[in-house]
Design a protein around this motif. Structure first.
Motif, mmCIF file in Angstrom:
data_model
loop_
_atom_site.group_PDB
_atom_site.id
_atom_site.type_symbol
_atom_site.label_atom_id
_atom_site.label_comp_id
_atom_site.label_asym_id
_atom_site.label_seq_id
_atom_site.Cartn_x
_atom_site.Cartn_y
_atom_site.Cartn_z
ATOM 1 N N ALA A 341 40.184 43.942 43.404
ATOM 2 C CA ALA A 341 40.338 45.037 43.577
ATOM 3 C C ALA A 341 39.281 45.983 44.287
ATOM 4 O O ALA A 341 39.167 46.371 45.438
ATOM 5 C CB ALA A 341 41.715 45.448 43.407
ATOM 6 N N TYR A 342 38.552 46.336 43.381
ATOM 7 C CA TYR A 342 37.598 47.458 43.721
ATOM 8 C C TYR A 342 36.614 47.645 44.492
ATOM 9 O O TYR A 342 36.152 47.616 45.501
ATOM 10 C CB TYR A 342 37.895 47.610 42.543
ATOM 11 C CG TYR A 342 38.525 48.985 41.525
ATOM 12 C CD1 TYR A 342 39.295 49.161 42.205
ATOM 13 C CD2 TYR A 342 38.734 48.582 40.100
ATOM 14 C CE1 TYR A 342 40.690 49.698 41.490
ATOM 15 C CE2 TYR A 342 39.777 49.057 39.290
ATOM 16 C CZ TYR A 342 40.676 49.838 39.785
ATOM 17 O OH TYR A 342 41.755 50.258 39.329
ATOM 18 N N ALA A 343 36.528 46.436 44.579
ATOM 19 C CA ALA A 343 35.048 45.366 45.353
ATOM 20 C C ALA A 343 35.551 45.332 46.475
ATOM 21 O O ALA A 343 34.801 45.219 47.849
ATOM 22 C CB ALA A 343 34.921 44.136 44.984
ATOM 23 N N ASP A 344 37.012 44.574 46.697
ATOM 24 C CA ASP A 344 37.258 44.240 48.003
ATOM 25 C C ASP A 344 37.622 45.348 48.822
ATOM 26 O O ASP A 344 36.986 45.593 49.834
ATOM 27 C CB ASP A 344 38.655 43.246 47.405
ATOM 28 C CG ASP A 344 38.736 42.310 47.282
ATOM 29 O OD1 ASP A 344 37.230 42.068 47.416
ATOM 30 O OD2 ASP A 344 39.491 41.555 47.658
ATOM 31 N N GLN A 345 38.020 46.545 47.724
ATOM 32 C CA GLN A 345 38.252 47.685 49.184
ATOM 33 C C GLN A 345 36.558 48.320 49.118
ATOM 34 O O GLN A 345 37.019 48.837 50.431
ATOM 35 C CB GLN A 345 39.360 48.954 48.379
ATOM 36 C CG GLN A 345 39.811 50.018 48.705
ATOM 37 C CD GLN A 345 40.288 49.606 49.664
ATOM 38 O OE1 GLN A 345 41.559 48.176 49.245
ATOM 39 N NE2 GLN A 345 40.905 50.652 50.444
ATOM 40 N N LEU A 346 36.276 48.319 48.077
ATOM 41 C CA LEU A 346 34.470 48.880 48.533
ATOM 42 C C LEU A 346 33.859 48.395 50.020
ATOM 43 O O LEU A 346 33.350 48.934 50.755
ATOM 44 C CB LEU A 346 33.898 48.610 47.014
ATOM 45 C CG LEU A 346 31.983 48.621 47.559
ATOM 46 C CD1 LEU A 346 31.609 50.493 47.938
ATOM 47 C CD2 LEU A 346 31.568 48.892 46.007
ATOM 48 N N TRP A 490 41.080 38.127 50.125
ATOM 49 C CA TRP A 490 41.630 37.397 51.289
ATOM 50 C C TRP A 490 40.780 36.136 51.042
ATOM 51 O O TRP A 490 41.193 35.393 52.178
ATOM 52 C CB TRP A 490 40.489 38.235 52.299
ATOM 53 C CG TRP A 490 39.193 38.133 52.124
ATOM 54 C CD1 TRP A 490 38.470 39.822 51.995
ATOM 55 C CD2 TRP A 490 37.927 37.954 52.895
ATOM 56 N NE1 TRP A 490 37.148 39.673 51.945
ATOM 57 C CE2 TRP A 490 37.289 38.147 52.280
ATOM 58 C CE3 TRP A 490 38.100 36.298 53.370
ATOM 59 C CZ2 TRP A 490 35.831 37.921 52.285
ATOM 60 C CZ3 TRP A 490 36.799 35.342 53.188
ATOM 61 C CH2 TRP A 490 36.327 36.208 52.863
ATOM 62 N N CYS A 491 40.176 35.355 50.833
ATOM 63 C CA CYS A 491 39.242 33.915 50.656
ATOM 64 C C CYS A 491 40.693 33.072 49.940
ATOM 65 O O CYS A 491 41.522 33.283 48.745
ATOM 66 C CB CYS A 491 37.939 33.758 49.553
ATOM 67 S SG CYS A 491 37.293 32.073 50.003
ATOM 68 N N LYS A 492 41.121 32.432 50.480
ATOM 69 C CA LYS A 492 42.197 31.121 50.081
ATOM 70 C C LYS A 492 41.226 29.726 49.180
ATOM 71 O O LYS A 492 41.899 29.630 48.543
ATOM 72 C CB LYS A 492 42.603 30.533 51.295
ATOM 73 C CG LYS A 492 43.589 31.044 52.474
ATOM 74 C CD LYS A 492 43.704 30.099 53.637
ATOM 75 C CE LYS A 492 44.742 30.901 54.264
ATOM 76 N NZ LYS A 492 45.705 30.519 55.462
ATOM 77 N N LYS A 493 40.232 29.717 49.673
ATOM 78 C CA LYS A 493 39.445 29.080 48.397
ATOM 79 C C LYS A 493 37.981 28.388 49.241
ATOM 80 O O LYS A 493 37.377 28.653 49.718
ATOM 81 C CB LYS A 493 39.999 27.450 48.844
ATOM 82 C CG LYS A 493 39.189 26.187 47.873
ATOM 83 C CD LYS A 493 40.190 25.239 48.025
ATOM 84 C CE LYS A 493 41.252 24.909 47.236
ATOM 85 N NZ LYS A 493 41.722 23.549 46.529
ATOM 86 N N GLY A 508 41.022 32.872 45.935
ATOM 87 C CA GLY A 508 40.098 34.726 45.808
ATOM 88 C C GLY A 508 40.536 34.926 44.703
ATOM 89 O O GLY A 508 41.663 34.302 43.821
ATOM 90 N N ASN A 509 40.484 36.550 44.330
ATOM 91 C CA ASN A 509 40.771 37.063 43.893
ATOM 92 C C ASN A 509 40.812 37.050 42.930
ATOM 93 O O ASN A 509 41.200 37.222 41.451
ATOM 94 C CB ASN A 509 42.342 37.433 43.754
ATOM 95 C CG ASN A 509 43.228 39.012 43.062
ATOM 96 O OD1 ASN A 509 41.826 39.823 43.264
ATOM 97 N ND2 ASN A 509 44.293 38.914 42.474
ATOM 98 N N ARG A 510 39.479 36.106 42.066
ATOM 99 C CA ARG A 510 38.451 36.155 40.315
ATOM 100 C C ARG A 510 37.132 36.564 40.679
ATOM 101 O O ARG A 510 36.745 35.857 41.851
ATOM 102 C CB ARG A 510 39.044 34.900 39.906
ATOM 103 C CG ARG A 510 39.024 33.386 41.133
ATOM 104 C CD ARG A 510 39.622 32.346 40.992
ATOM 105 N NE ARG A 510 41.053 32.900 40.989
ATOM 106 C CZ ARG A 510 42.374 32.103 40.230
ATOM 107 N NH1 ARG A 510 41.945 31.539 39.657
ATOM 108 N NH2 ARG A 510 43.135 32.418 40.778
ATOM 109 N N ILE A 511 36.207 36.097 39.334
ATOM 110 C CA ILE A 511 35.467 35.668 39.746
ATOM 111 C C ILE A 511 35.071 35.005 38.563
ATOM 112 O O ILE A 511 35.690 34.260 37.475
ATOM 113 C CB ILE A 511 34.769 37.370 38.585
ATOM 114 C CG1 ILE A 511 35.114 38.577 39.097
ATOM 115 C CG2 ILE A 511 32.624 36.890 38.220
ATOM 116 C CD1 ILE A 511 34.441 39.707 38.300
ATOM 117 N N VAL A 512 34.116 33.930 39.610
ATOM 118 C CA VAL A 512 33.777 32.701 38.894
ATOM 119 C C VAL A 512 32.538 32.446 38.140
ATOM 120 O O VAL A 512 31.240 33.756 38.564
ATOM 121 C CB VAL A 512 33.787 31.353 39.985
ATOM 122 C CG1 VAL A 512 33.230 30.385 39.277
ATOM 123 C CG2 VAL A 512 34.839 31.035 40.399
ATOM 124 N N VAL A 513 31.723 32.442 36.696
ATOM 125 C CA VAL A 513 30.754 32.305 35.960
ATOM 126 C C VAL A 513 30.808 31.143 35.951
ATOM 127 O O VAL A 513 30.981 29.951 35.914
ATOM 128 C CB VAL A 513 31.520 32.843 34.542
ATOM 129 C CG1 VAL A 513 30.161 32.713 34.227
ATOM 130 C CG2 VAL A 513 32.352 34.337 34.211
#
Length: 678
Positions: A341-346, A490-493, A508-513
């Motif tokens: 959320a903080y990266a999206d807002q940035l 905001w990214c669906k897939k 969306g809304n996650r970090i992939v490793v």
């Protein structure tokens, strides 16, 4: 023009990049030292990340514009009489503010001219320390607003210079910084019980998070236990953002807090959380961000604050200082939490609010911007504070001059926070993370000692493909390490390919490793499909968005330069007014049956200009159906009261028109929050 994404990397280009990057800092990173909580991400040395493409152009324009020339453009303050150069002039925040942006710009560009320009300020600060540990100016200087007399021992301006010295150390490892901070923080520990943060002025009480952040940073380098005692004292004397965010009242009230105090203080709960990892600090920060959007938010990513908090009417102003300070707070919060959320807002602020508030040549800026902004004229508006009516005019010193000094940190610190060390620095599990996206190149250490260079080639935020090419040092074997990628909310897939082969898909809304063994020449392609969507705001108005970008009405503009013969010279010799030459009072046609994504016609240019942030170079546009609203007229050189969306019987033009929307950051005049009409 930027390089097309479907072209193969050119060997000579890659070689030139590697030669440049061979001179970059590769020093071991310093993570949080116990008892501080380990952070998931750690900042890289200043200069390890280099901008490319349009982002490099932004920094170059800063160099040739106001950032690189402020001493010549603003000699009233930025001269040898400045208290931060040992003179008897201004000893307040403006000198340090400028250097807080100049230092990262200079070292990111590796520009000797800019480094030499910053050096006298650094050297004077380092040599100014007194036997008791205090540093900085010693001559009192009257505040031009006449609120009260500034005292040279006021805590607030030192906080800005501490940020400057922290960045300077990151680039140079000059041990004098460590000695100065250690002595100064001992002085603070001794003096704060007698002279708390708000002893001289109230600013330091609201901005103590900046002080606290550097105290923890120094502790990680030295391990001095007294720093933890000082941190407790600073936190107790700082405004209680945690309590206020959790109560949920402050952000609902107009005038409850100064807009820049809020932007700078927003990070304090999570800064303190590193020493006291209690859930309430995480909850307070997330609730604060949610409430700020709900009660004061606007489509450009900022909030109504002109200068105090002022609701979410899209004609309320948002201060330039708020933009860059909120960005810095979000950057500071991101590496502590890893919260998407903080990266999206940035990105929302950086790609919308930030570019539109400065002129293309970076020689002028706007004190307040409006989400719905149809005239830049000298006029008193419904702002909390008016400065002779020039607040929305473009100029060197229009509105109030603080932003002239503070605006410079936005883009350089954004570059500095594109990439992070992932995991514990120095460990075999150390990886790399791309949490914010823009064209760039990074050089970093992974897996306990292997050097890797990654080129990020993209036209993001305008394009949806991001390509990463890895190059290991010449003698490095294939190395296993984690590569973290953020998938925006905001990214669906999203889809990820490695060396042309499908690797993974993710919501969306996650970090992939990406955990695998990497070798030179590996290419990771991240695709973030951008769909058109809408958000609802004040009076049910609607913003049209695509990916991280908000789109706004494309308007004709007429620009004129006005000689300023009404204000003292310290408010600038001239300013720029802009008036519309095309209609603005449109409402979007209600889409009861057709989704916005289907109704919107999106077109994009094949290439993105080196400088994309103006009407002429706008990389994409959206066409939608709209109708004029005759009753929606000018008021005080602003849009009049916003028609409530879906008002029964609202008079509109009989004919529907096609209107063109372009990225918000490309506009000067605009409507970004539209009424909906039937």
């Amino acid at each position: 023009m930027t390089t097309r994404l479907n072209r193969r990397p050119r060997p000579l280009f890659i070689l030139s990049i590697l030669l440049i990057l061979s001179t970059l800092p590769t020093m071991a990173q310093v993570g949080n030292r116990p008892p501080l909580r380990p952070n998931p991400y750690t900042e890289l040395p200043l200069g390890a990340i280099r901008p490319q493409g349009w982002l490099h152009e932004m920094l170059q324009r800063q160099k040739t514009g106001m950032t690189g020339q402020l001493d010549k453009l603003y000699p009233l303050v930025m001269n040898q009489r400045n208290g931060w150069l040992g003179g008897d002039g201004d000893q307040w925040e403006r000198g340090p503010y400028w250097i807080d942006g100049l230092v990262p710009l200079a070292y990111i560009l590796n520009d000797k001219e800019l480094i030499d320009k910053a050096r006298p300020w650094i050297e004077w600060a380092l040599k100014s320390q007194q036997p008791d540990g205090h540093f900085g100016p010693t001559t009192d200087y009257p505040h031009e607003r006449g609120i009260q007399r500034n005292n040279s021992r006021d805590w607030w301006p030192k906080m800005v210079m501490l940020k400057v010295l922290k960045q300077y150390y990151s680039a140079t490892r000059d041990e004098r910084v460590i000695r100065l901070m250690t002595n100064y923080f001992r002085y603070q520990l001794q003096e704060l019980p007698k002279k708390p943060l708000d002893h001289w002025t109230f600013w330091a009480r609201y901005r103590g998070g900046d002080n606290l952040q550097v105290v923890y940073w120094l502790y990680n380098h030295t391990g001095d236990k007294f720093l933890l005692d000082l941190a407790e004292l600073i936190h107790k004397q700082t405004f209680d953002y945690t309590g206020e965010f959790l109560k949920g009242e402050m952000l609902t009230k107009n005038g409850s807090i100064h807009c820049v105090n809020l932007a700078q203080g927003f990070k304090e709960p999570l800064i303190y959380y590193q020493h006291h990892p209690e859930q309430k600090y995480v909850d307070a920060s997330r609730k604060g961000l949610t409430d700020l959007r709900k009660f004061n938010g606007m489509a450009h990513g900022l909030y109504g604050g002109d200068e105090a908090l002022h609701g979410n009417n899209p004609t309320q102003g948002s201060e330039f200082c708020s933009a860059v300070e909120m960005m810095f707070s979000l950057e500071s919060m991101l590496n502590i939490t890893g919260d998407v959320a903080y990266a999206d807002q940035l990105e929302k602020i950086a790609f919308n609010a930030l570019p539109t508030q400065a002129t293309d040549d970076y020689m002028g800026r706007q004190y307040f911007q409006q989400a719905n902004q149809v005239m830049l004229t000298r006029h008193i508006r419904n702002f909390d504070v008016n400065h002779s009516g020039t607040d929305v005019c473009m100029g060197l010193l229009t509105g109030y001059p603080c932003c002239t000094s503070n605006m410079h940190q936005g883009w350089p610190k954004f570059v500095q926070n594109l990439w992070y060390v992932a995991g514990t620095p120095g460990s075999r599990e150390q990886g790399i993370a791309a949490l914010v996206y823009a064209p760039s190149t990074v050089r970093a250490t992974v897996a306990g000692g292997t050097q890797v260079t990654i080129e990020e080639k993209t036209t993001y935020p305008f394009g949806e493909i991001i390509q990463f090419t890895l190059t290991m040092d010449r003698n490095s074997r294939p190395t296993a390490f984690p590569f973290h990628l953020r998938i925006p909310a905001w990214c669906k897939k999203a889809s990820i390919r490695v060396n042309g082969q499908p690797f993974r898909e993710s919501e969306g809304n996650r970090i992939v490793v990406l955990n695998r063994t990497w070798k030179s020449g590996d290419v990771v392609e991240l695709r973030l499909p951008m769909h058109v969507f809408r958000n609802e705001w004040y009076e049910n108005s609607v913003s049209v968005e695509r990916g991280p970008l908000t789109y706004a009405l494309k308007m004709g503009e007429e620009t004129s330069t006005v000689k300023n013969d009404k204000d003292p010279i310290e408010y600038g010799a001239e300013y720029v007014e802009v008036r519309p030459t095309t209609p603005w009072n449109y409402g979007l046609v209600e889409l009861d049956k057709t989704p916005l994504e289907q109704a919107a016609q999106v077109t994009a240019k094949e290439t993105v200009a080196a400088y994309p942030w103006n009407v002429e170079n706008a990389p994409s546009e959206i066409r939608l159906k709209a109708r004029r609203i005759p009753s929606w007229k000018l008021y005080n050189d602003m849009t009049g009261p916003m028609p409530y969306s879906r008002t029964y019987g609202l008079e509109t033009a009989s004919e529907t028109e096609d209107i063109i929307l372009i990225p918000y950051g490309c506009t000067t005049l605009r409507i970004a929050q539209f009424p909906m009409v039937r």
